[in-house]
Scaffold this motif. Structure first.
Motif, short mmCIF file in Angstrom:
data_model
loop_
_atom_site.label_atom_id
_atom_site.label_comp_id
_atom_site.label_asym_id
_atom_site.label_seq_id
_atom_site.Cartn_x
_atom_site.Cartn_y
_atom_site.Cartn_z
N VAL A 102 0.86 -1.18 0.00
CA VAL A 102 0.00 0.00 0.00
C VAL A 102 0.89 1.22 0.00
O VAL A 102 1.69 1.43 0.91
N ASN A 103 0.77 2.00 -1.02
CA ASN A 103 1.50 3.26 -1.13
C ASN A 103 0.50 4.39 -1.26
O ASN A 103 -0.64 4.18 -1.68
N LYS A 104 0.92 5.56 -0.94
CA LYS A 104 0.05 6.71 -1.09
C LYS A 104 -0.08 7.02 -2.59
O LYS A 104 0.91 7.06 -3.30
N ALA A 105 -1.30 7.20 -3.03
CA ALA A 105 -1.54 7.46 -4.45
C ALA A 105 -0.97 8.83 -4.82
O ALA A 105 -0.97 9.76 -4.02
N ALA A 106 -0.47 8.94 -6.05
CA ALA A 106 0.09 10.20 -6.50
C ALA A 106 -0.99 11.28 -6.57
O ALA A 106 -0.78 12.40 -6.13
N LYS A 107 -2.14 10.94 -7.11
CA LYS A 107 -3.25 11.89 -7.21
C LYS A 107 -4.54 11.13 -6.97
O LYS A 107 -4.81 10.13 -7.61
N GLN A 108 -5.33 11.63 -6.04
CA GLN A 108 -6.60 10.98 -5.79
C GLN A 108 -7.58 11.36 -6.89
O GLN A 108 -7.54 12.48 -7.41
N PRO A 109 -8.47 10.44 -7.26
CA PRO A 109 -9.44 10.76 -8.32
C PRO A 109 -10.39 11.86 -7.86
O PRO A 109 -10.66 12.03 -6.67
N ASP A 110 -10.89 12.62 -8.85
CA ASP A 110 -11.78 13.73 -8.55
C ASP A 110 -13.13 13.24 -8.04
O ASP A 110 -13.70 13.81 -7.12
N LYS A 111 -13.65 12.19 -8.64
CA LYS A 111 -14.96 11.68 -8.28
C LYS A 111 -14.84 10.25 -7.81
O LYS A 111 -14.24 9.41 -8.49
N VAL A 112 -15.38 9.97 -6.62
CA VAL A 112 -15.31 8.63 -6.04
C VAL A 112 -16.67 8.29 -5.46
O VAL A 112 -17.33 9.12 -4.84
#
Length: 141
Positions: free
Chosen positions: A47-57
């Protein structure tokens, strides 16, 4: 009857020496063969921190009592039943088919309930499914 007048007794003992020899041979065979057996290694994901979280979840929330609710990108929480789960998620994904679905469950929830939610979403051909988690040392999910 023997000639000298004494009776000969039968020996009722078991000779265990051949059994010990067989066991020692088996131990040697196992010791020689053990290094050639590959242990089953499980390659666990990291588990790594995502580079960019998606705009819509779309977030599916599993409560400790098993109740389901859905939080859309507008942060509106809607309670749903298990049979309505897929249809509600698909209606929220209508405008964007590549919207990820995140399952957020309390740590006291039975593992089986989370797997059931994930299985139903996968049967509906929803491919981007993730699990929400809290990173240690931070307050964010």
């Amino acid at each position: 009857m023997p000639r000298n007048g004494s009776r000969r007794r039968l020996l009722a003992e078991m000779n265990v020496v051949p059994y010990i020899d067989v066991m020692l041979v088996l131990v040697v065979i196992l010791m020689v063969a053990a290094p050639y057996v590959n242990p089953s290694m499980v390659d666990l994901p990291t588990v790594n921190k995502a580079a960019k979280q998606p705009d819509k979840v779309i977030e599916v929330i599993v409560a400790p009592d098993g109740q389901l609710s859905i939080r859309d990108s507008a942060k509106k929480v809607v309670p749903v039943d298990f049979p309505q789960l897929v249809s509600t998620v698909e209606s929220l994904r209508a405008d964007g088919a590549n919207v990820p679905v995140v399952i957020a469950a309390d740590k006291t929830v039975a593992y089986e309930k989370v797997i059931d939610v994930m299985r139903n979403l996968q049967k509906a051909n929803i491919t981007r499914i993730g699990l929400s988690l809290k990173l240690e040392g931070s307050g964010a999910k």
